[in-house]
Design a protein around this motif. Sequence first.
Motif, mmCIF file in Angstrom:
data_model
loop_
_atom_site.group_PDB
_atom_site.id
_atom_site.type_symbol
_atom_site.label_atom_id
_atom_site.label_comp_id
_atom_site.label_asym_id
_atom_site.label_seq_id
_atom_site.Cartn_x
_atom_site.Cartn_y
_atom_site.Cartn_z
ATOM 1 N N ALA A 1 24.405 91.762 79.729
ATOM 2 C CA ALA A 1 24.776 91.745 81.145
ATOM 3 C C ALA A 1 25.082 90.332 81.606
ATOM 4 N N VAL A 2 26.081 90.220 82.483
ATOM 5 C CA VAL A 2 26.422 88.965 83.141
ATOM 6 C C VAL A 2 25.967 89.082 84.594
ATOM 7 N N ALA A 3 25.280 88.077 85.097
ATOM 8 C CA ALA A 3 24.662 88.155 86.424
ATOM 9 C C ALA A 3 25.695 87.913 87.523
ATOM 10 N N GLY A 4 26.536 88.899 87.752
ATOM 11 C CA GLY A 4 27.536 88.798 88.808
ATOM 12 C C GLY A 4 27.883 90.174 89.328
ATOM 13 N N ARG A 5 28.801 90.225 90.280
ATOM 14 C CA ARG A 5 29.242 91.490 90.861
ATOM 15 C C ARG A 5 30.738 91.643 90.690
ATOM 16 N N SER A 6 31.176 92.883 90.542
ATOM 17 C CA SER A 6 32.598 93.169 90.475
ATOM 18 C C SER A 6 33.289 92.671 91.733
ATOM 19 N N ALA A 7 34.536 92.241 91.576
ATOM 20 C CA ALA A 7 35.328 91.783 92.717
ATOM 21 C C ALA A 7 35.587 92.894 93.729
ATOM 22 N N LEU B 1 32.437 88.219 90.044
ATOM 23 C CA LEU B 1 32.255 87.059 90.909
ATOM 24 C C LEU B 1 30.797 86.626 90.910
ATOM 25 N N ALA B 2 30.588 85.323 91.037
ATOM 26 C CA ALA B 2 29.235 84.772 91.175
ATOM 27 C C ALA B 2 28.741 84.997 92.605
ATOM 28 N N GLU B 3 27.485 84.692 92.840
ATOM 29 C CA GLU B 3 26.893 84.899 94.166
ATOM 30 C C GLU B 3 27.595 84.086 95.241
ATOM 31 N N ASP B 4 28.154 82.929 94.885
ATOM 32 C CA ASP B 4 28.840 82.105 95.876
ATOM 33 C C ASP B 4 30.298 82.507 96.067
ATOM 34 N N GLY B 5 30.734 83.568 95.378
ATOM 35 C CA GLY B 5 32.102 84.037 95.517
ATOM 36 C C GLY B 5 33.089 83.418 94.559
ATOM 37 N N GLY B 6 32.620 82.553 93.676
ATOM 38 C CA GLY B 6 33.503 81.956 92.682
ATOM 39 C C GLY B 6 33.749 82.888 91.508
ATOM 40 N N PHE B 7 34.795 82.600 90.749
ATOM 41 C CA PHE B 7 35.071 83.373 89.544
ATOM 42 C C PHE B 7 33.930 83.206 88.547
ATOM 43 N N LEU B 8 33.500 84.326 87.936
ATOM 44 C CA LEU B 8 32.405 84.274 86.965
ATOM 45 C C LEU B 8 32.857 84.679 85.565
ATOM 46 N N ALA B 9 33.545 85.830 85.423
ATOM 47 C CA ALA B 9 33.907 86.311 84.088
ATOM 48 C C ALA B 9 34.930 87.425 84.207
#
Length: 249
Positions: free
Chosen positions: A100-106, A180-188
């Motif tokens: 798992a990658v700790a982010g949320r879908s866009a 997206l990361a928690e700050d809204g940046g691109f994550l993966a």
Amino acid sequence: MSVPAVGTPVPDAIEPMLEQAGLGGFGVQPVWVNQAGGWTVAVLGPDRRPQWYAKWNPLSSGESLARERERLTWLQPRHPVPEPVGYDCDEAQELLITRAVAGRSAVSPRWRRRPDVALAALGRGLRRLHQLPVEDCPFEWGTETRLAGRDVADLLGADEPSIDRLVVCQGDPCAPNTLLAEDGGFLAHVDVGRLGIADRWADLAVMTLSMSWNYPTFDESVFWSAYGVEPDPQRIDFYRRLWQAEDQG
């Protein structure tokens, strides 16, 4: 893709394959069901948070998780994607497990409410992928590969435009496939089973098309500004036609 309703049971075949992979007894939560009949489920850790994701396909789906694992393995040291940690296949089905990658879908509810943040991350993420050196990439996703010898003009009613810039394309660049990361940046990026070298407009045309499926309101110029290019209507039209022709057949 669709999100299964809460309480929807996963296909019976998934649990035995997870057990064989050493993940039996963990909680399982459905995440996505795609048009080809494939499922993505979250495998929960002791804290009830996703620790792994498992993708399951019937082999009749026409998709290939073996191909996706190969691309994830190649991408791992080059670009942010989930780490593949397990794969299994038999005569009827296949299963791919990633960490798992700790982010949320866009397209999670949070980012659907903030489309400008999401579209900026979509643009920056795709630009970052497209900056990878194409000479290092062993995979192809060009028009000739995708059409497998079929005539472009006969199928699409249009001639293929000249190549603008060859890049490493995501291959399934719809908005849900960016985290997206928690700050809204691109994550993966996720779902990279079609990744390969192609004109960058093959990705750009479909990414912008997918926005209308996923965001109630949005300003497309935010994406173009973040990526760093002006829209090219001719190439956008061609590559959307190509995408839709593949979906139909």
